[in-house]
Design a protein around this motif. Structure first.
Motif, short mmCIF file in Angstrom:
data_model
loop_
_atom_site.label_atom_id
_atom_site.label_comp_id
_atom_site.label_asym_id
_atom_site.label_seq_id
_atom_site.Cartn_x
_atom_site.Cartn_y
_atom_site.Cartn_z
N PRO A 9 5.56 -10.00 6.13
CA PRO A 9 6.41 -9.48 4.63
C PRO A 9 7.78 -9.89 4.33
CG PRO A 9 5.27 -7.71 4.97
CD PRO A 9 6.04 -8.54 5.96
N VAL A 10 8.70 -10.67 3.64
CA VAL A 10 9.83 -10.73 2.75
C VAL A 10 9.73 -9.82 1.37
CG1 VAL A 10 11.51 -11.96 1.33
CG2 VAL A 10 10.24 -13.06 3.40
N ILE A 11 10.56 -8.06 2.09
CA ILE A 11 10.43 -7.11 0.63
C ILE A 11 11.98 -7.16 0.64
CG2 ILE A 11 10.18 -4.67 0.45
CD1 ILE A 11 8.29 -4.85 3.33
N ALA A 12 12.00 -7.17 -0.65
CA ALA A 12 13.25 -7.47 -1.97
C ALA A 12 13.70 -5.57 -1.45
CB ALA A 12 13.21 -7.55 -3.22
N PRO A 13 15.36 -5.74 -1.68
CA PRO A 13 15.59 -4.54 -1.57
C PRO A 13 15.76 -3.31 -3.08
CG PRO A 13 17.30 -5.80 -1.19
CD PRO A 13 16.31 -6.39 -1.29
N GLY A 14 15.26 -2.52 -2.72
CA GLY A 14 14.39 -1.54 -3.75
C GLY A 14 13.08 -1.68 -4.45
N GLU A 15 12.13 -2.78 -3.61
CA GLU A 15 10.85 -2.99 -4.70
C GLU A 15 9.41 -1.67 -3.52
OE1 GLU A 15 7.46 -6.41 -3.30
OE2 GLU A 15 10.10 -7.22 -2.23
N LYS A 16 8.96 -1.64 -4.43
CA LYS A 16 8.17 -0.50 -3.69
C LYS A 16 6.72 -1.53 -3.52
CE LYS A 16 9.82 3.15 -5.61
NZ LYS A 16 10.18 4.28 -4.89
N VAL A 17 6.80 -1.75 -2.52
CA VAL A 17 5.48 -1.49 -1.52
C VAL A 17 4.36 -0.77 -0.95
CG1 VAL A 17 6.74 -3.47 -0.63
CG2 VAL A 17 6.90 -1.71 0.70
N MET A 18 2.89 -0.94 -1.27
CA MET A 18 2.26 -0.38 -1.03
C MET A 18 1.40 -0.47 1.02
SD MET A 18 1.93 1.78 -3.10
CE MET A 18 0.29 2.78 -3.30
N GLY A 19 1.35 0.41 1.28
CA GLY A 19 0.38 -0.01 2.31
C GLY A 19 0.85 -0.15 4.00
N PRO A 20 0.41 -0.83 5.29
CA PRO A 20 0.97 -0.79 6.11
C PRO A 20 2.45 -1.47 5.36
CG PRO A 20 -0.56 -1.24 6.56
CD PRO A 20 -0.47 -1.63 4.93
N PRO A 21 2.80 -2.67 5.10
CA PRO A 21 4.17 -2.75 4.88
C PRO A 21 4.83 -1.83 4.13
CG PRO A 21 2.53 -4.28 3.89
CD PRO A 21 1.95 -3.09 3.94
N SER A 22 5.04 -0.51 3.48
CA SER A 22 5.59 0.01 2.88
C SER A 22 6.20 0.49 4.09
CB SER A 22 5.38 1.16 2.49
OG SER A 22 3.87 1.95 3.55
N TYR A 23 5.43 1.28 5.58
CA TYR A 23 6.48 1.70 6.78
C TYR A 23 8.09 0.24 7.36
CZ TYR A 23 3.01 4.83 7.08
OH TYR A 23 2.09 6.09 7.06
N PHE A 24 7.74 -0.77 7.27
CA PHE A 24 8.95 -2.22 7.65
C PHE A 24 9.79 -1.63 8.40
CE2 PHE A 24 4.71 -5.27 7.18
CZ PHE A 24 4.00 -4.16 8.51
N PRO A 25 9.69 -1.38 6.50
CA PRO A 25 11.90 -0.97 6.82
C PRO A 25 12.16 0.82 7.93
CG PRO A 25 11.62 -1.40 4.26
CD PRO A 25 9.98 -1.03 4.93
N SER A 26 11.15 0.92 7.81
CA SER A 26 11.83 2.35 8.57
C SER A 26 11.67 1.67 10.60
CB SER A 26 10.52 3.27 8.34
OG SER A 26 11.07 4.42 9.22
N ILE A 27 10.94 1.09 10.27
CA ILE A 27 10.53 0.18 11.48
C ILE A 27 11.56 -0.46 12.13
CG2 ILE A 27 9.38 -1.08 12.64
CD1 ILE A 27 6.40 -0.24 11.24
N GLU A 28 12.12 -0.75 11.06
CA GLU A 28 13.31 -1.86 11.69
C GLU A 28 14.63 -0.93 11.87
OE1 GLU A 28 13.47 -4.84 8.76
OE2 GLU A 28 12.30 -6.24 9.82
#
Length: 85
Positions: A9-28
Motif C-alpha cells: 500500500p502507498v501510505i502518505a506521510p502522517g496518514e493513520k493506518v490500521m492493521g498490518p500496514p501500520s507496521y510497514f514504515p517501521s519494517i522499512e
C-alpha cells in the motif's frame, strides 16, 4: 515495471493506518528494504506451500525480523492473496 502478486500500500506521510500496514514504515526503517521487496519474498515462500507460521519463522531466523513485523507481512500478504480467489 515488474508485476507483483501483492502490492504494497502507498501510505502518505502522517496518514493513520490500521492493521498490518501500520507496521510497514517501521519494517522499512528497521530492516532496510522496501515493503514491496518483503511482500515479494513472503508471497514466493507462500507459493511453495509454506504455512503462515513457517514464513514468520523464516523471516525471523533468516533476517532477524521481530515476530510482530514478520506476522504483519505474512498476514497482509495472505489476506491480499485470498482476495484473488
Amino acid at each position: 515495471m515488474p508485476q507483483h502478486r501483492v502490492v504494497a500500500p502507498v501510505i502518505a506521510p502522517g496518514e493513520k493506518v490500521m492493521g498490518p500496514p501500520s507496521y510497514f514504515p517501521s519494517i522499512e526503517k528497521n530492516y532496510g528494504r522496501p515493503v514491496q521487496e518483503w511482500l515479494d519474498l513472503v508471497v514466493e515462500r507462500l507459493d511453495t506451500g509454506a504455512t503462515h507460521m513457517e514464513v514468520v519463522g523464516w523471516l525471523k531466523s533468516e533476517f532477524g525480523m521481530g515476530h510482530g513485523h514478520a506476522n504483519a507481512l505474512v498476514g497482509y500478504a495472505k489476506a491480499k492473496l485470498a482476495e484473488e480467489k
